[in-house]
Design an enzyme around this catalytic site. Structure first.
Site, mmCIF file in Angstrom:
data_model
loop_
_atom_site.group_PDB
_atom_site.id
_atom_site.type_symbol
_atom_site.label_atom_id
_atom_site.label_comp_id
_atom_site.label_asym_id
_atom_site.label_seq_id
_atom_site.Cartn_x
_atom_site.Cartn_y
_atom_site.Cartn_z
ATOM 1 N N HIS A 9 155.399 1.449 -73.965
ATOM 2 C CA HIS A 9 155.723 0.416 -72.988
ATOM 3 C C HIS A 9 156.708 -0.561 -73.633
ATOM 4 O O HIS A 9 156.723 -0.704 -74.864
ATOM 5 C CB HIS A 9 154.416 -0.296 -72.598
ATOM 6 C CG HIS A 9 154.562 -1.322 -71.527
ATOM 7 N ND1 HIS A 9 155.184 -1.076 -70.323
ATOM 8 C CD2 HIS A 9 154.152 -2.630 -71.477
ATOM 9 C CE1 HIS A 9 155.150 -2.173 -69.584
ATOM 10 N NE2 HIS A 9 154.542 -3.127 -70.259
ATOM 11 N N CYS B 99 159.943 0.013 -67.347
ATOM 12 C CA CYS B 99 159.792 -1.145 -68.241
ATOM 13 C C CYS B 99 160.955 -1.222 -69.232
ATOM 14 O O CYS B 99 161.351 -2.315 -69.654
ATOM 15 C CB CYS B 99 158.460 -1.091 -68.985
ATOM 16 S SG CYS B 99 158.215 0.425 -69.928
#
Length: 370
Positions: A314, A34
């Site tokens: 994330h 990510c």
């Protein structure tokens, strides 16, 4: 290629307003990639950079002996996205991720990585490749596909002893600015100035502050005394001095990195600062050297770190495209309101349930916009 359900939803949401020729594609995650996906989306919607990369690809695709590198992989990926028949969907950046892992062992593991470190690594790799190609083009112009487009360095070899001008690639033209580090001796008042280039500004942050105040702190005057005295060439001795950093040449694309991860000595580890730092849609740079015009910038992308610590979490990105804001979370792409950006400012409390924080900001100079 798999079409995500969010893709058709996005097409319906935009309807007749779907920008002509634009593509909105999510990127598949290959195990904690990510950090890479969020930065790639921000760069894809950095239009001057994207256009140069697509042009580079179209100029070099006929070269059979072209060696694969990060630049060719990125150009190939951006071309894949921009040439899709469908307007929305998902693309797997597998070749690009494999190349990143091959070239940098820091990104080989499936651990959480830092998006800012990745951005720095990527831009520097692209510059290295373009500079090598430009130098090769100068030494053998007949074999060069792009002697002029790659760079605007000097065309003729210079005599011995003459300093070569640095090659200015299109990556430099998009992202590079110049800082000047001014040191004033408090005894003789002589000012020593040293210039340095930058691709992004890393700013220290405080609780309940703004980008403007962070930039002011970045350029604030610091006194050098006691053990930190400055050696003044004119006085030929160590002297007390005042030092400050100013922006001499603002870049076309201003990238601001907020230093949200701080080493706490008492804890013996890094901690994430969830401080509330307001970033405006329009930003005026006032900490420039005297005589330089104040530059006005418009926000077009934010890489957001989601999570409470530096070693896990994330990354997602919010991107502005044709006056619409879009939210990219790996494979998923959704519309979002501009007001949602305020939820990424941070928290006014030390401990907060909100863990989504603006981490890397991308601004484009609006005065130079075509």
């Amino acid at each position: 290629m798999v079409m995500g359900s969010s893709g058709s939803k996005l097409e319906k949401a935009l309807g007749d307003q779907f920008p002509e020729g634009e593509r909105y594609f999510g990127l598949e995650n290959f195990g904690n990639t990510c950090y890479c996906n969020s930065v790639l989306q921000a760069l894809y919607f950095c239009i001057p950079f994207r256009e140069q990369l697509l042009e580079y690809y179209s100029n070099s695709k006929n070269l059979t002996d072209a060696e694969e590198n990060l630049l060719t992989c990125l150009a190939d990926l951006f071309t894949q996205i921009s040439s899709q028949k469908k307007k929305t969907g998902v693309i797997a950046p597998k070749r690009f991720v494999q190349r990143v892992r091959k070239q940098n062992e820091n990104f080989r593991s499936y651990m959480h990585q830092d998006a800012h470190e990745f951005l720095n690594f990527l831009l520097n790799e692209l510059v290295d490749t373009l500079e090598k190609e430009a130098n090769a083009a100068k030494s053998s112009p007949e074999t060069s596909p792009l002697p002029e487009k790659i760079a605007n360095g000097p065309r003729h070899p210079l005599p011995n002893g003459v300093q070569k001008e640095p090659i200015v690639t299109w990556v430099h033209k998009s992202f590079q600015g110049i800082l000047t580090n001014e040191t004033r001796c408090l005894r003789c008042e002589t000012v020593t100035a040293r210039d340095e280039t930058f691709f992004d500004l890393s700013l220290d942050i405080d609780q309940n502050s703004s980008i403007t105040s962070c930039l002011k702190n970045f350029s604030s005057t610091e006194t050098l005394n006691a053990e930190d005295k400055f050696f003044c060439d004119k006085c030929c001795s160590l002297q007390e001095a005042q030092k400050r950093m100013k922006i001499k040449k603002p870049p076309h694309i201003l990238v601001i990195h907020l230093k949200r991860f701080k080493y706490i000595e008492q804890l013996g580890r890094y901690k994430k600062l969830s401080y509330r730092v307001v970033f405006p849609m329009e930003l005026k740079l006032t900490n420039t050297v005297d005589g330089a015009d104040d530059s006005e910038y418009s926000l077009f992308a934010v890489v957001v770190h989601v999570g409470t610590g530096p070693n896990h979490g994330h990354y997602v990105s919010a991107v502005k495209s044709h006056s619409h804001w879009l939210f990219f979370d790996d494979e998923n792409v959704d519309m979002m309101d501009e007001s949602t950006l305020q939820s990424f400012f941070g928290s006014a409390q030390e401990f907060s349930g909100n863990a989504d924080h603006g981490y890397i900001l991308f601004y484009e100079c609006v005065r130079l916009r075509s």
